[in-house]
Design a protein around this motif. Structure first.
Motif, PDB file in Angstrom:
ATOM      1  N   THR A   1      -7.764  18.065  -3.702  1.00 34.82           N
ATOM      2  CA  THR A   1      -7.611  18.695  -4.799  1.00 34.82           C
ATOM      3  C   THR A   1      -8.313  17.991  -6.174  1.00 34.82           C
ATOM      4  O   THR A   1      -8.121  16.818  -6.325  1.00 34.82           O
TER       5      THR A   1
ATOM      6  N   VAL B   1      -5.858  18.215   2.361  1.00 34.68           N
ATOM      7  CA  VAL B   1      -6.159  18.834   1.134  1.00 34.68           C
ATOM      8  C   VAL B   1      -6.511  17.825   0.316  1.00 34.68           C
ATOM      9  O   VAL B   1      -5.853  16.767  -0.060  1.00 34.68           O
TER      10      VAL B   1
ATOM     11  N   VAL C   1       1.089  25.147  -1.451  1.00 32.60           N
ATOM     12  CA  VAL C   1       0.209  24.266  -0.815  1.00 32.60           C
ATOM     13  C   VAL C   1       0.794  23.031   0.059  1.00 32.60           C
ATOM     14  O   VAL C   1       0.448  22.684   1.273  1.00 32.60           O
TER      15      VAL C   1
ATOM     16  N   LYS D   1      -2.739  14.483   1.392  1.00 29.88           N
ATOM     17  CA  LYS D   1      -3.084  15.232   0.140  1.00 29.88           C
ATOM     18  C   LYS D   1      -3.530  14.276  -1.012  1.00 29.88           C
ATOM     19  O   LYS D   1      -2.788  13.400  -1.119  1.00 29.88           O
TER      20      LYS D   1
END
Length: 1578
Positions: free
Chosen positions: A1531, A1529, A1520, A1370
């Protein structure tokens, strides 16, 4: 033969003076020469020499001022005089033709009189325009002398027994009368102006319009000749050729045509009805009645002109009949029997039996007929335009008084009102334009049928019956046609809606690789549209076919019947060609009939709609019940200065002696007077029948303090504000305003600020009101904020700062001079809201109402606005502020609080009062305040949130070119240099026909169709000519046999018509078939091209790179799909057909005339040159005016829709009068463009018609001469003349269609420009087989030395970026606005130009993949939520790949399951356009759900949680992390706290990576940028 004034016979009686000089005819004629010679000698020196000295005395801008009375009468009498003199000259020549010697005295005096008459009118015109009346004495003397000499001649004729049977006697009598009348007119000028014989001359002032330099439309002010021929337009049309026409060039409207004048006239007609004692008609009848009263008179004039023109039109066939008849007899002139005074006299029959005389008469009849016809058109259209302006103003004034509940309860939508303005007023205008046809057509048909009967007997009636029987069929086709058009419109609206959505969401479609889905959806609608277009095309072609075929059929039946049934009747060329012309005349009214009936029906419907609208509810019809005297004591009068223009409707009230009022009254802070507004026992409702929305309202709003209104959503806070403003219907109770004169400063109240307001009905001053849904004007940012108030720089800067608008203004392409699109389309929600609040802050009003101004703002902006704007600028200024808000943390600032619940007042007082008395409520507030305060702490200090996010798009979004309006001229038209000299090349371009576009259009049809089109047209016209040629041959043979029969006095066998009629029938049938083929071919071509071009356009647009959409305004692309496609679908085919038909008709006619009389070719050359120049100049002017007409209509319509949307704001500000003033300006500028366009069309038509008349004259004279001296058969004379008449009809059609075609081909050219757009490269280097089925399954991303830019001409936005993201990681990316975060996410999708480095995902370089594959395997959530109209299911999964369970699961993750469950239809619930039926936050959640549905292993979130409240966002962050535990992911974050839990953090600045590490490591380094961000975020 020698010429002599009195003739040269030896026994000449001409020289005998035994009976006294006056009994000698020749002497009397010589005497008649004296006045004319006198006039010529006296006026020439004045005209040519004395003029220079006179002109300096003229003090007026326009040389068109007509000073003298009896002006028009003088012109009419002069025209009649000229005509009579021509007849006298002709009579002299004809009667002298029989004598052995030439008597000059028979035609020389009238010749001189003709010259003198022309001189008199030229002389008069010059004296009149320069206002020098003393010189008119010369004319007075001339008319007196001419009258006396003519009277002597007339008396002598009577003495010698010359009577009414002799034509010369009648002409002399007429001339005596005319000279007498002109003398009377001249004496009248002296009587009125007193310029001579009186001591004091009378001074006259020019009309107001002519004193105004801005009025350029001179039609009402010029003399009769210029009015009839539009001569004053010459200079205008010439200048148009030199430089493009704009609004400045066409100037202002004359006063009589302005919307205000016409509105006043219409209103008076309405009032007059009401004042009558008889019960006046209600509803639509009263509107018709008022329209007829106000605009009926010019229509009567127009109809009179029209009927006169139609009757004169019959002169053509009659003259042809006469000429052919006399030529057939050899034009034998008889021997006159009567000789009196030594010269021959002839009767009028003998005069008209001369073919040359008939030719000249025909010429004059044509000139007059065309002038009357154009005058009729002009008057009708001018009336229509005036009427449209009046009705639009009436509608607007009604809108200003419309009750708000009508709008909100859907009784009247903005769309309906805009339709009233855009469509219904135009329907009425067209009806008034076509109106004269209603009475003129029956007259024309009846006279035509009578004349046919007179020529051909019963067989003519059979032919006429064919035409009349087919008229209902034509009407049926016309109704079908309008139905087809309506259904086409419905489909094209649907297609446009889909196209619009597709273009608005194009970024999303490209990122999700969904272009094909939307492409096929638009294509599918287009297919439906094409089906109804096919019906439209079919009926159009039938209609065209019938118009062409009916006359052929009628002629065929008539002639065949006539030849076979009435064998005894002669079938001569004179009858044949006269009846042929009559049939051509008869078809026109029948063809028009269908459109007139349709127009009438539409007008009836429009008036019905109008009457419904005008009778709808108005605001505040029953006014405050509070008694007058009490009100007057309780508060001072609101100061008003009556404006002159504004309310003509309300007389200024006498008791406004405001000047005695002090400007600012000291405010006594006594309890009774300390309120600004007080509502007692108020019950308010939106609908008269419904339950009150607000009940038992008792509140007071303290003067000069800050009042806050709080309460839950839907408890009536906004309604309370509107109720106080008088927008709601009051059931009972009072609203009392304690008004004090406006503005704190007192002195600088500008009189315009406060307009004339009726004291009884309006008890409040203007209130600066910012509504909950921001309302913006389609104007610049600065104009939106100052909102018509005087500009004050200091104040303006303070307001901009308070609303933190400076950063936003900096990004806009032209700063605060940027035009805001309609409804603020080019601004974000927050920007719109802040501009709306800035407007309220800027105004100098005493009272300010703000309705939830913080709703679209983040916390920092809200705080800044509260502190700097509301507290500093308003409250500290002692202005009364009422603020509706949900942000309870601001309650401590309030001086007075009103808490609402379910439409009632729960509590009012200060915060302390409420703490004491309602501790529970206070505690509830406290917990809420706490929560909001925590939110505030969490918020980042990186202010200027989403607003500035577009900084990096600044270069892309608004390059300068994008703002240049969607102009006619395309890139290839104007060379890209700023030099002056390129103006000439631009002008050259304007004068050129767009041949390239024409070629493109025709080539799109394909070779075969094109061939069919050209061949069928040529064949059809060949057959048409051969039909008439055969008729000429047939009748010539028939008549020659008749003549022989008469000569030989023996019975020869009857002439056998059969072989001739057989060929004639075959040719006619062939002609009819070809008419059908050509009409179908044209429409078929049109359909094919329309289909092809739209298909090309759609394919190109949908595949265009994103950069194209960022640099091209959306409106301009949409215009291609709407207006331009519509032109290509419906208008070009019929224009093409008309153009080809009229051109070929003209050419074939000229060919026939040249064949019959080759001499005609010599005269053709100068006429053709004149024609060429006229059309060249006209086309340029016409195109400019057409564009002006269209472009002035847009602001007018958007002003209407703006007003409807901002009605409450306008009324709160008390700005009605200003907006009405604006409307009048817009209406006038649209009307002046329409008027000039009309005048330009008339200018062209009059000129073309006159050229046509010259063609007829030349052809007639040439063919008569040819027939008399070179044995041309009379049938061919008839043929030549019939065709010459056709030329005059079709010449102007040709030029008008050419101009239309040129305008319409602009659409093809613009479409072509878009079709040339480069598409994105969708092909990849790898074939689908080489790409693993489930790629990318790991989600590993390697970024190697990546550099990215938006366009090859721009600087890079990412520079040499390298990073590695492991599978399932992430990663958070943060940075200031414009640091390149969003560009980073777009690079994964190849939406930006990667010119260096590469991105490798799971071992594959993404540059090698086909775009479709790449984008369909990744997921992204954008910052702006986009939803499409359709179902929720369609929005989540348009590809229809997922099961219901998967969709519900996604909705559950996105916290939406309960919302969707509650909707009717669940997953199939409807989403309106743009997702308007969901809140911003819910839309964002749907976008998240959409991304969850695509189970991809890489997931990019671009500030996806910007518009979601804190609680939901926390849940989502957790989701998430859990739902996407195994996915990669990325972001992009604004609020740094959202990425604190990420595995890695990238900090960017100006396109490079500053820091790249785990968040906890970065937080430990004190000097790290990330740590400073987090610090600021606390």
């Amino acid at each position: 033969m020698s010429l002599a004034f009195c003739g040269s016979e030896n026994n000449s009686a001409a020289y005998k003076v035994n009976d006294g000089v006056l009994n000698n005819g020749c002497f009397v004629d010589a005497l008649n020469l004296v006045p004319h010679v006198f006039l010529l000698f006296i006026t020439f020196p004045i005209l040519f020499i004395g003029w220079g000295s006179q002109s300096s005395k003229v003090h007026i801008h326009h040389s068109t001022w007509l000073h003298f009375p009896g002006h028009n009468l003088r012109w009419i009498l002069t025209f009649i005089l000229l005509f009579v003199l021509v007849c006298e000259i002709a009579e002299g020549i004809v009667s002298d033709g029989v004598a052995e010697s030439r008597h000059l005295h028979l035609y020389m005096p009238p010749g001189m009189a003709f010259l003198a008459a022309i001189t008199s009118i030229v002389y008069y015109h010059n004296i009149e325009t320069s206002n020098f009346p003393k010189l008119l004495i010369a004319l007075l003397v001339y008319w007196t002398l001419a009258f006396i000499t003519k009277t002597i001649k007339f008396v002598k004729f009577c003495d010698h027994g010359v009577g009414l049977l002799q034509l010369r006697f009648c002409l002399t009598g007429l001339l005596v009368a005319l000279y007498g009348m002109l003398l009377v007119v001249e004496i009248n000028v002296i009587r009125v102006r007193r310029y001579v014989f009186f001591k004091k001359t009378k001074e006259v002032k020019p009309p107001e319009d002519l004193q105004d330099l801005g009025v350029r439309f001179l039609q009402p002010f010029v003399n009769l000749l210029s009015k009839g021929t539009y001569w004053w337009m010459n200079t205008f049309i010439k200048t148009a050729h030199k430089k493009p026409i704009d609004l400045k060039a066409i100037g202002k409207l004359p006063i009589a045509m302005r919307a205000l004048t016409n509105y006043t006239r219409l209103n008076e007609a309405f009032k007059a009805q009401k004042n009558k004692t008889t019960p006046y008609p209600q509803g639509s009848k009263s509107i018709w009645y008022a329209l007829c009263c106000a605009f009926g008179r010019p229509l009567v004039l127009s109809s009179t002109f029209r009927i006169l023109a139609d009757l004169l039109g019959f002169a053509g066939p009659l003259c042809i009949s006469g000429i052919v008849h006399h030529v057939g007899k050899g034009n034998n002139t008889f021997r006159p029997q009567i000789k009196i005074l030594g010269v021959s006299f002839i009767s009028s029959q003998e005069f008209l039996a001369n073919a040359y005389v008939l030719a000249v008469l025909l010429f004059f009849a044509l000139l007059l007929q065309r002038t009357f016809l154009q005058a009729s058109y002009y008057v009708a259209i001018e009336t229509g335009i005036n009427l449209r302006g009046a009705i639009q103003t009436k509608i607007y004034n009604k809108i200003m008084r419309l009750s708000t509940s009508n709008m909100s309860m859907g009784e009247m939508t903005a769309g309906q009102i805009c339709n009233l303005v855009a469509i219904d007023t135009n329907q009425l205008m067209w009806f008034f334009f076509l109106c004269p046809n209603l009475w003129a057509m029956p007259v024309q048909i009846i006279v035509g049928v009578i004349l046919l009967y007179y020529l051909l007997g019963i067989s003519a009636l059979i032919g006429a019956a064919v035409i009349i029987v087919l008229a209902p069929v034509q009407y049926f086709v016309a109704t079908k046609l309008s139905q087809a058009q309506r259904s086409t419109l419905e489909y094209s609206n649907e297609r446009l809606k889909k196209t619009n959505e597709m273009l608005r969401g194009i970024k999303l479609l490209k990122l999700y690789a969904w272009e094909h889905i939307f492409h096929s959806s638009v294509e599918e609608t287009r297919q439906k549209e094409m089906t109804s277009l096919k019906a439209f095309a079919l009926y159009t072609s039938i209609s065209i076919f019938m118009n062409a075929a009916i006359p052929i059929a009628a002629v065929l039946i008539t002639f065949v019947v006539h030849a076979h049934l009435f064998e005894t009747a002669a079938f001569s060329p004179s009858e044949a060609f006269a009846s042929l012309s009559l049939f051509h005349i008869l078809v026109t009214p029948l063809f028009l009939l269908s459109s007139v009936i349709r127009s009438t029906v539409k007008a009836l419907v429009s008036v019905q709609k109008l009457s419904e609208f005008l009778s709808s509810e108005e605001i505040g019809e029953e006014h405050d019940k509070c008694s007058e005297p009490r009100c007057k004591e309780s508060h001072s009068k609101y100061q008003a200065v009556p404006l002159k223009v504004v309310n003509r409707k309300r007389p200024a009230r006498e008791d406004w002696d405001n000047d005695s009022f002090p400007l600012r009254r000291p405010v006594n802070i006594t309890e009774a007077d300390n309120y600004c507004v007080k509502v007692t026992h108020g019950f308010f409702t939106w609908t008269p029948e419904g339950v009150p929305t607000l009940s038992s309202v008792d509140i007071r709003i303290p003067q000069g303090q800050l009042t806050m209104i709080v309460g839950q959503v839907g408890c009536g806070k906004s309604s309370l504000l509107l109720g106080i403003l008088g927008e709601m219907q009051k059931v009972s109770g009072n609203v009392i305003w304690n008004s004090i004169p406006d503005s704190e400063t007192g002195e600088n109240v500008s009189p315009e600020m406060e307009t004339a307001i009726d004291m009884e009905t309006r008890k409040r001053g203007p209130v600066a009101y910012a509504s909950q849904k921001p309302w913006l004007l389609n104007a610049t940012v600065e104009e939106n904020i100052t909102f018509e108030s005087p500009f004050n720089k200091q104040r303006y800067k303070a307001v901009i700062d308070a609303c933190s608008l400076q950063p936003d203004i900096d990004i806009l392409p032209h700063g605060d001079q940027t035009q805001i699109g309609e409804r603020g389309i080019n601004l974000s929600g927050g920007q719109r809201q802040r501009i709306s609040v800035a407007r309220a802050l800027y105004q100098q009003t005493n009272v300010v109402f703000l309705d939830d101004p913080f709703s679209a703002l983040d916390i920092h902006l809200s705080d800044h606005l509260m502190q700097e704007g509301i507290l500093k600028m308003l409250r500290d200024d002692k202005r009364t502020v009422v603020l509706v808000t949900h942000k309870l943390q601001y309650l401590p600032h309030a001086d007075w609080i009103i808490a609402m619940k379910d439409g009632t007042i729960q509590r009012e007082g200060t915060l302390k009062d409420i703490q004491k008395s309602e501790s529970e409520l206070f505690e509830h507030w406290k917990t809420l305040m706490n929560r909001q305060d925590q939110e505030l702490e969490k918020e980042t200090s990186v202010e200027r949130k989403t607003v500035l996010d577009r900084k990096n798009l600044q270069r892309t979004m608004y390059p300068r070119e994008a703002l240049l309006q969607d102009d006619e001229e395309d890139e290839d038209e104007i060379p890209e240099s700023d030099d002056e000299d390129n103006l000439s090349s631009v002008l050259h371009q304007r004068a050129k026909m767009p041949w390239q576009a024409c070629g493109k259009y025709l080539s799109s049809a394909g070779f075969l169709l094109l061939l069919l089109l050209v061949l069928s047209q040529l064949l059809k016209h060949t057959v048409m000519v051969s039909i008439d040629y055969w008729l000429a041959h047939w009748t010539s043979v028939a008549i020659s046999i008749e003549v022989e029969k008469n000569c030989s006095h023996c019975e020869v066998l009857r002439f056998n018509h059969s072989p001739y009629s057989r060929v004639f029938s075959i040719l006619c049938c062939l002609g009819i078939i070809l008419c059908l083929v050509t009409s179908i071919a044209v429409e078929w071509t049109g359909l094919k091209v329309a289909k092809k071009l739209h298909c090309f356009l759609l394919n190109k647009i949908i595949l265009a790179p994103m950069r194209f959409f960022e640099t091209t305004p959306l409106g301009s692309i949409l215009n291609r799909f709407s207006a331009d496609c519509n032109t290509i679908d419906q208008h070009i085919p019929s224009t093409l057909e008309c153009l080809s038909r009229s051109t070929l008709l003209c050419l074939s006619a000229l060919a026939v005339i040249s064949y019959v009389t080759p001499v005609f070719l010599i005269a053709l050359v100068p006429l053709a040159i004149i024609c060429y120049f006229i059309q060249k100049y006209f086309r340029v002017a016409s195109r400019d005016l057409q564009q002006l007409d269209d472009s002035t209509q847009l602001p007018l319509l958007s002003h209407f829709s703006e007003t409807v949307e901002g009605l409450t704001t306008i009324r709160a500000f008390r700005y009605e009068s200003r907006f009405k003033q604006k409307l009048l300006e817009y209406t006038d500028s649209n009307n002046i463009a329409s008027l000039f366009l009309t005048a330009a069309n008339r200018w062209l038509e009059v000129r073309m018609e006159y050229i046509g008349a010259c063609v007829v004259l030349i052809a007639a004279v040439a063919s008569i001469t040819n027939s008399l001296y070179y044995q041309l058969s009379s049938g061919f004379v008839g043929l030549g003349l019939t065709y010459a008449l056709m030329v005059s009809n079709y010449l102007n059609w040709m030029v008008r269609n050419l101009a239309d075609m040129e305008l319409q081909l602009g659409a093809v050219k613009r479409l072509n420009g878009l079709i040339k757009t480069e598409a994105e490269n969708y092909e990849g280097l790898l074939s689908p087989a080489q790409i693993p089925q489930n790629w990318p399954d790991q989600g590993e991303i390697q970024i190697q030395n990546l550099s990215v830019r938006y366009d090859s001409s721009l600087k890079p936005v990412l520079k040499h970026v390298s990073a590695h993201i492991s599978p399932g990681q992430k990663t958070g990316i943060c940075g200031r606005t414009g640091s390149g975060k969003s560009s980073f996410s777009l690079a994964f999708f190849r939406m930006v130009d990667t010119f260096e480095g590469r991105i490798i995902i799971d071992g594959i370089d993404i540059a090698k993949l086909p775009l479709q594959t790449l984008r369909s395997r990744l997921s992204i959530i954008l910052q702006d939520p986009i939803l499409f109209s359709g179902t929720i299911r369609f929005n989540l999964d348009p590809e229809k790949k997922c099961t219901d369970n998967m969709l519900w699961e996604a909705l559950e993750i996105a916290q939406l399951k309960h919302v969707v469950k509650a909707l009717p239809g669940g997953l199939d619930a409807i989403v309106t356009e743009g997702g308007e039926n969901f809140s911003q936050g819910q839309r964002q959640l749907f976008c998240l759900a959409r991304a969850f549905v695509r189970k991809t292993s890489i997931f990019i979130m671009d500030e996806a949680t910007a518009s979601i409240d804190m609680a939901t966002e926390n849940i989502l962050q957790k989701v998430v992390m859990t739902a996407f535990a195994d996915r990669t992911v990325v972001t992009i974050a604004h609020r740094v706290h959202t990425i604190l839990n990420a595995d890695m953090v990238i900090v960017m600045k100006r396109g490079v990576i500053l820091e790249y590490d785990k968040p906890e490591i970065l937080l430990e380094q004190e000097d790290s940028v990330f740590a400073s961000f987090v610090q600021a975020d606390k």
